[in-house]
Structures are given as structure tokens and as C-alpha cells.
Design an enzyme around this catalytic site. Sequence first.
Site, PDB file in Angstrom:
ATOM      1  NE  ARG A   1      -4.265  -1.661   0.484  1.00 55.00           N
ATOM      2  CZ  ARG A   1      -5.357  -1.757   1.220  1.00 55.00           C
ATOM      3  NH1 ARG A   1      -5.651  -0.795   2.076  1.00 55.00           N
ATOM      4  NH2 ARG A   1      -6.154  -2.782   1.091  1.00 55.00           N
TER       5      ARG A   1
ATOM      6  NE  ARG B   1      -7.160   5.188   2.676  1.00 57.20           N
ATOM      7  CZ  ARG B   1      -7.985   4.306   3.231  1.00 57.20           C
ATOM      8  NH1 ARG B   1      -9.203   4.657   3.548  1.00 57.20           N
ATOM      9  NH2 ARG B   1      -7.569   3.075   3.473  1.00 57.20           N
TER      10      ARG B   1
ATOM     11  NE  ARG C   1      -9.750   7.430  -2.142  1.00 58.35           N
ATOM     12  CZ  ARG C   1     -10.954   7.847  -1.852  1.00 58.35           C
ATOM     13  NH1 ARG C   1     -11.350   9.048  -2.206  1.00 58.35           N
ATOM     14  NH2 ARG C   1     -11.797   7.101  -1.194  1.00 58.35           N
TER      15      ARG C   1
ATOM     16  CG  ASP D   1      -9.080  -3.244  -4.014  1.00 59.14           C
ATOM     17  OD1 ASP D   1      -8.443  -2.678  -3.114  1.00 59.14           O
ATOM     18  OD2 ASP D   1      -9.911  -4.148  -3.793  1.00 59.14           O
TER      19      ASP D   1
ATOM     20  CE1 TYR E   1     -12.931  -7.772   1.997  1.00 56.97           C
ATOM     21  CE2 TYR E   1     -11.448  -9.501   1.261  1.00 56.97           C
ATOM     22  CZ  TYR E   1     -11.709  -8.415   2.065  1.00 56.97           C
ATOM     23  OH  TYR E   1     -10.758  -7.969   2.936  1.00 56.97           O
TER      24      TYR E   1
HETATM   25  O1  CP3 Z   1      -0.117  -2.192  -2.303  1.00 62.54           O
HETATM   26  C1  CP3 Z   1      -0.557  -1.313  -3.076  1.00 62.54           C
HETATM   27  O2  CP3 Z   1      -0.396  -0.099  -2.899  1.00 62.54           O
HETATM   28  C2  CP3 Z   1      -1.244  -1.761  -4.352  1.00 62.54           C
HETATM   29  C3  CP3 Z   1      -2.642  -1.480  -4.420  1.00 62.54           C
HETATM   30  C4  CP3 Z   1      -3.546  -2.294  -3.530  1.00 62.54           C
HETATM   31  C5  CP3 Z   1      -4.711  -1.760  -2.918  1.00 62.54           C
HETATM   32  N1  CP3 Z   1      -5.393  -2.773  -2.328  1.00 62.54           N
HETATM   33  C6  CP3 Z   1      -5.124  -0.347  -2.966  1.00 62.54           C
HETATM   34  C7  CP3 Z   1      -6.168   0.128  -2.053  1.00 62.54           C
HETATM   35  C8  CP3 Z   1      -3.492  -3.650  -3.211  1.00 62.54           C
HETATM   36  C9  CP3 Z   1      -2.418  -4.678  -3.513  1.00 62.54           C
HETATM   37  C10 CP3 Z   1      -4.677  -3.940  -2.467  1.00 62.54           C
HETATM   38  C11 CP3 Z   1      -4.980  -5.289  -2.000  1.00 62.54           C
HETATM   39  C12 CP3 Z   1      -6.227  -5.516  -1.258  1.00 62.54           C
HETATM   40  N2  CP3 Z   1      -7.418  -4.872  -1.386  1.00 62.54           N
HETATM   41  C13 CP3 Z   1      -6.363  -6.549  -0.315  1.00 62.54           C
HETATM   42  C14 CP3 Z   1      -5.319  -7.574   0.037  1.00 62.54           C
HETATM   43  C15 CP3 Z   1      -4.240  -7.035   0.896  1.00 62.54           C
HETATM   44  C16 CP3 Z   1      -4.667  -6.639   2.254  1.00 62.54           C
HETATM   45  O3  CP3 Z   1      -4.637  -5.437   2.541  1.00 62.54           O
HETATM   46  O4  CP3 Z   1      -5.021  -7.538   3.046  1.00 62.54           O
HETATM   47  C17 CP3 Z   1      -7.664  -6.468   0.187  1.00 62.54           C
HETATM   48  C18 CP3 Z   1      -8.278  -7.367   1.252  1.00 62.54           C
HETATM   49  C19 CP3 Z   1      -8.337  -5.430  -0.509  1.00 62.54           C
HETATM   50  C20 CP3 Z   1      -9.748  -5.015  -0.395  1.00 62.54           C
HETATM   51  C21 CP3 Z   1      -9.875  -3.628   0.060  1.00 62.54           C
HETATM   52  N3  CP3 Z   1      -9.535  -2.511  -0.700  1.00 62.54           N
HETATM   53  C22 CP3 Z   1     -10.367  -3.181   1.295  1.00 62.54           C
HETATM   54  C23 CP3 Z   1     -10.819  -4.085   2.420  1.00 62.54           C
HETATM   55  C24 CP3 Z   1     -10.312  -1.788   1.260  1.00 62.54           C
HETATM   56  C25 CP3 Z   1     -10.887  -0.849   2.276  1.00 62.54           C
HETATM   57  C26 CP3 Z   1     -10.029  -0.712   3.475  1.00 62.54           C
HETATM   58  C27 CP3 Z   1      -9.337   0.591   3.424  1.00 62.54           C
HETATM   59  O5  CP3 Z   1      -8.102   0.590   3.595  1.00 62.54           O
HETATM   60  O6  CP3 Z   1     -10.023   1.596   3.238  1.00 62.54           O
HETATM   61  C28 CP3 Z   1      -9.743  -1.391   0.032  1.00 62.54           C
HETATM   62  C29 CP3 Z   1      -9.469  -0.017  -0.418  1.00 62.54           C
HETATM   63  C30 CP3 Z   1      -8.102   0.295  -0.923  1.00 62.54           C
HETATM   64  N4  CP3 Z   1      -7.346  -0.505  -1.737  1.00 62.54           N
HETATM   65  C31 CP3 Z   1      -7.391   1.509  -0.694  1.00 62.54           C
HETATM   66  C32 CP3 Z   1      -6.185   1.406  -1.405  1.00 62.54           C
HETATM   67  C33 CP3 Z   1      -5.111   2.450  -1.535  1.00 62.54           C
HETATM   68  C34 CP3 Z   1      -7.908   2.697   0.069  1.00 62.54           C
HETATM   69  C35 CP3 Z   1      -8.873   3.373  -0.821  1.00 62.54           C
HETATM   70  C36 CP3 Z   1      -9.028   4.861  -0.661  1.00 62.54           C
HETATM   71  O7  CP3 Z   1      -8.232   5.636  -1.242  1.00 62.54           O
HETATM   72  O8  CP3 Z   1     -10.004   5.248  -0.009  1.00 62.54           O
END
Ligand code: CP3
Length: 347
Positions: A24, A28, A37, A74, A151
Site C-alpha cells: 500500500r 492515503r 484521489r 484492487d 468478500y
Molecule cells: O499495495 C498497493 O499499494 C497496491 C494497491 C492495492 C490496494 N489494495 C489499494 C487500495 C493492493 C495490492 C490492495 C490489495 C487488497 N485490497 C487486499 C489484500 C491485501 C490486504 O490489505 O489484506 C484487500 C483485502 C483489498 C480489499 C480492500 N480494498 C479493502 C478491504 C479496502 C478498504 C479498506 C481501506 O483501507 O479503506 C480497500 C481499499 C483500498 N485498496 C485503498 C487502497 C489504496 C484505500 C482506498 C481509498 O483511497 O479510499
Amino acid sequence: MTDKTILRALKGETLPVPPIWMMRQAGRYLPEYRATRAQAGDFLSLCYNPELAAEVTLQPIRRYGFDAAILFADILLVPQALGADLWFVTGEGPRLSTVTAQGDFDTLKPASAVHETLAPVYETLRILSRALPAETTLIGFAGAPWTVATYMIAGRGTPDQAPAHALKAENRALFEALLERLTEATIEYLSAQVEAGAECVKLFDSWAGSLNGADFDAYALAPAKRIIAELKARHPGLPVIAFPREAGEKYVGFARATGADCVALDNSVAADWAAQHVQVDGCVQGNLASSHMVTGGQALVDETRAIVEAFRNGPHIFNLGHGITPDADPENVQLMIDTVRAMAPAT
Ligand code: CP3
């Protein structure tokens, strides 16, 4: 031949200083991410906008010079590409239409149809392969079938994955059909990512730790093995990182059993233990607790050094044990990187 340090570590080379990137890393905690964003609108619009998705992928590379860039996307784009509804509720997380009955499953598209929705992601990778510095490795990724299924079955994130475990118990045929569809879709998706420029791919099985005994072998290990075998058949030499998060002692032998070139470790396993029992099979990635990116200070420095020391005698890619959180301080990320890079042995 490559000079890219991440690719060298993935081939099994022990480097004087481990290469580093961060889960990540585009996110944010960075003001420049929040600005882009806001420009994109919501999170999914950002994922499907190749220019802006490439821009946020590049932001942490410019700021910190990480050794790898991970595609900005994602894991839940795959269910959406299969026809599920997907939206994000601010402050809460993802929501999806659920798959709990045969009728739900029957509305899903075949795996070969995912490219239609995911084409903008491939365009992001093409932009990145042109824009990245020569020394930076481009990593593609997907969620592993079990994690993505949790999910899709619950329609949201769940602390214990109970709805997915319930479907597995009550309608195993449907559960297995869903995993099968996701396995095929993941092969299609990752293969297209490689064709678009990804030099390595990572499989995120964030909820692997909730599978026990034979279930772990059937639903975490076996799908990973199949995905990796098919990807390597299509793209000989492609390095793959597997992340069976919270697998605990089941990390032992996971790389050998699945054909992964590297396993990513979460921070619940001790680095000294993992060096002895997991790194013997090849490259490991990890595993600093992401909470250090919030708290910083001497504890961050000490723990970073201890991890580098523990993995010093084998191939290692430094990373966090899970994604960096939005409340992290960007200066702590710099401190982590400086600490790792200052550990080059005196020659
Ligand atoms: O690592 C990276 O920067 C690459 C991009 C990436 C994101 N999500 C961007 C993201 C990757 C590899 C993921 C993987 C992901 N997404 C997983 C597996 C890894 C882990 O964290 O366990 C999972 C379970 C998800 C599903 C997901 N996406 C959730 C549960 C959420 C909401 C939680 C949160 O942090 O708000 C997201 C959103 C998400 N994916 C964000 C980002 C940068 C935040 C979104 C925003 O800008 O509001």
C-alpha cells in the site's frame, strides 16, 4: 540478465542490502495520493483511470526511490469484472452483491470475459513500464481465490470470514465452483498483466490464516499452485510472490509446494524463526509491523535492523508485514528506508 535488485533477490541472490518496497505504498498516508484521489473522484474511478492510477503508483517511487512499484488497483476488481456489483462506503470499506446460492453464481461471467472490465488496468501497466526508472521493478497482483471469495460470499469484509466458512460447510459444490471460477479468472488477469509489462506478480491471500488443516491445502495451497504453474507455463521465468497471510507454521514449505519464488511474511512470525524455517527454500519478503510507520522512533530503527540481520544470510526483500495504514507518518517511511540502506556491510 538484470540489474534490478528485486528480480535478483527473487532469483535467489543474497544481496548486501535487501531491496525494499512497501505494501500500500501508494495510499492515503501520502498528501499527494489524497490530492490525486480527490481529482479522480472515488477510489474505483482512480483504479480505472490509467493516467491517474499510474500517477499514484509513481508517487512513492519519486518520494522514496523504492526498488519496486506495485500496480495501483484492487483485488476486488476481479469480482466486478465477473459481473458482481462493487462499491466502497467511505470509512467502512467494500460492499459487493453476494454469491450465496447457485442462482447468484449463474449470473457470473466466464473467466475469459474479465478483460473487458480490466482493460484500463493493463493500460496503467503499459504507462508504468514506460515511465518507471530503469532500476525499478514493476509488480502486478491479484487476490487469491479464497480471499476474494470471502468478500464475494459475505458482500463485504468480515473479521472471521464466517459467511465463507458457512457456505463451504453447507454447499461445498457451489463454494468450490466459485473458487474454480476465481482461479481461472486470476490466471487470465495476471497473465494479461504480464503481457502489459508486469515483471513479477504477487498473489494476496490475506485471509489464508483462517483456513485450517485440509482446507488450507485445498483452498489456499492448491489454487496458488495451479495459478503459479499456469502462469509459469505461459511466461517462463516469471517470478511470483505468494502471500498466505497469517499462515503461521504453514509458511514452512509453502514456496516449495506452490512453486512460488518468494513468500511474503506477515509480522506475526518471528524473523529469526522464518530465516531458519522458511528462507531455506528461497527468497522471503517482510516483515516489519506496519504500526511502526505510525509510532516511529528508536523502536522502528531497532526492529528494522533486527529483521535485516535475521534475513542477512539469504535472499530477502524488505517490506512491511501488511499494508501501511492511513494514519502513518511519511517521515517514518523515510526513516525505515534510511535504516535498511545504512546496513550495507563495510567492505
Ligand atoms: O499495495 C498497493 O499499494 C497496491 C494497491 C492495492 C490496494 N489494495 C489499494 C487500495 C493492493 C495490492 C490492495 C490489495 C487488497 N485490497 C487486499 C489484500 C491485501 C490486504 O490489505 O489484506 C484487500 C483485502 C483489498 C480489499 C480492500 N480494498 C479493502 C478491504 C479496502 C478498504 C479498506 C481501506 O483501507 O479503506 C480497500 C481499499 C483500498 N485498496 C485503498 C487502497 C489504496 C484505500 C482506498 C481509498 O483511497 O479510499
